[in-house]
Structure formats: C-alpha cells, structure tokens
Scaffold this active site. Structure first.
Site, PDB file in Angstrom:
ATOM      1  CG  LEU A 169      -1.929  -1.084   1.407  1.00  0.00           C
ATOM      2  CD1 LEU A 169      -2.173  -0.961   2.943  1.00  0.00           C
ATOM      3  CD2 LEU A 169      -2.799  -1.136   0.363  1.00  0.00           C
ATOM      4  CG  ASP A 170       0.302   3.798  -3.005  1.00  0.00           C
ATOM      5  OD1 ASP A 170       0.852   3.415  -3.703  1.00  0.00           O
ATOM      6  OD2 ASP A 170      -0.575   5.052  -3.808  1.00  0.00           O
TER       7      ASP A 170
END
Length: 168
Positions: free
Chosen positions: A51-52
């Site tokens: 995930l960013d």
C-alpha cells in the site's frame, strides 16, 4: 498463524524500503523477526503486496517462501478482491461506473503517474456511497475496487474523471 501475518497498516508507514540501506521503520522491518523461513531475505522478505505510504489498510504478509509464492499468485491471477474508500472532490456524474484508462509513469515528473494511451491497462470500478456538502463545497465518499494493480491507480483514475481524492 504459522504462515501469514495480517497487518492494519496506518497511513505514513512504508510497506518496504526502496533500497538496501534504510533506517526507517517499515512493514517489512516489523515482520522480519517473525519470518519462519531462511529463504526469505532482502528488504521485501514476506511482502506480498503493498500500500502507498499515505494509504492505511490491511496488508497480508507471508512468513514462509512457499506461502509468499502462493499469495503472490492469488494477486497476480486477480483472485484477491481489493476494496478502498476515499473522499473525493465533487460528485461524479455516474453513481457507479468503470474507469478503463491506461496508466503510465509521467516522464516529466517520474515520481507521478498519469493516464496515457501508451500506458499499461488499468481498470477501476467505483460506486458513490455518500455525498455531503461542507460550506459551499461538495464531497463524495466513494468505494473503489481496482481490477488491476497499477501504482497510484485509484488517485490517478479519480483525478482523471475530474474528482481527485481530497488532500491528494
């Protein structure tokens, strides 16, 4: 359990470091002492997906190489369904739709991505869950389900349809 660790990653934490030398705490550095397999090594050991940094959510990690390979196959064959919530500016015209727009790394700003006919295929379905008004601005809570997994796909697609994620 003996095979996986599921983590609720807060926003602001990296999934894994970008290089070999990094002193910043990451999801990968958190799980490293919990891995059960010496075959898992490097700065992405046990990491199946990411995930960013600015995104919070669930990350599934593997404790063995066999489980990592199995989970990665689930992602690559699109058996895993991903669901995201975001508040966007305005209200999309359609209450639900599919955004089918290829994504390419922006050559003028390599840290960003954009929709381009030369990009890789990217599809995201969305559904407006709620619309609200604050002062004179309209915002929408939107459920996104990316079919593909391109870097920054949801933020790129939301901006592409004219409704960027608030604060992005």
């Amino acid at each position: 359990d003996d095979d996986v660790i599921v983590i609720n990653k807060p926003a602001g934490i990296l999934t894994h470091s970008k290089g070999v030398l990094n002193t910043e705490a990451t999801v990968a550095s958190f799980i490293k002492p919990k891995l059960n397999d010496r075959n898992l090594s490097g700065n992405r050991a046990g990491i199946v997906h990411r995930l960013d940094r600015g995104t919070s959510g669930v990350i599934v990690t593997a404790k063995t190489q066999k489980m990592q390979q199995w989970l990665q196959k689930q992602f690559s064959t699109r058996r895993v369904k991903k669901h995201y919530l975001a508040v966007v500016e305005g209200q999309p015209k359609e209450p639900a739709a599919i955004i089918d727009a290829p994504i390419l790394r922006n050559p003028r700003q390599p840290q960003t991505f954009k929709v381009s006919s030369q990009g890789r295929p990217a599809r995201t379905s969305y559904r407006i869950l709620k619309t609200l008004q604050k002062d004179d601005k309209i915002y929408s809570l939107v459920g996104f389900e990316p079919e593909t997994g391109r870097t920054h796909q949801i933020r790129v697609h939301a901006a592409y349809i004219g409704h960027p994620i608030v604060g992005d």
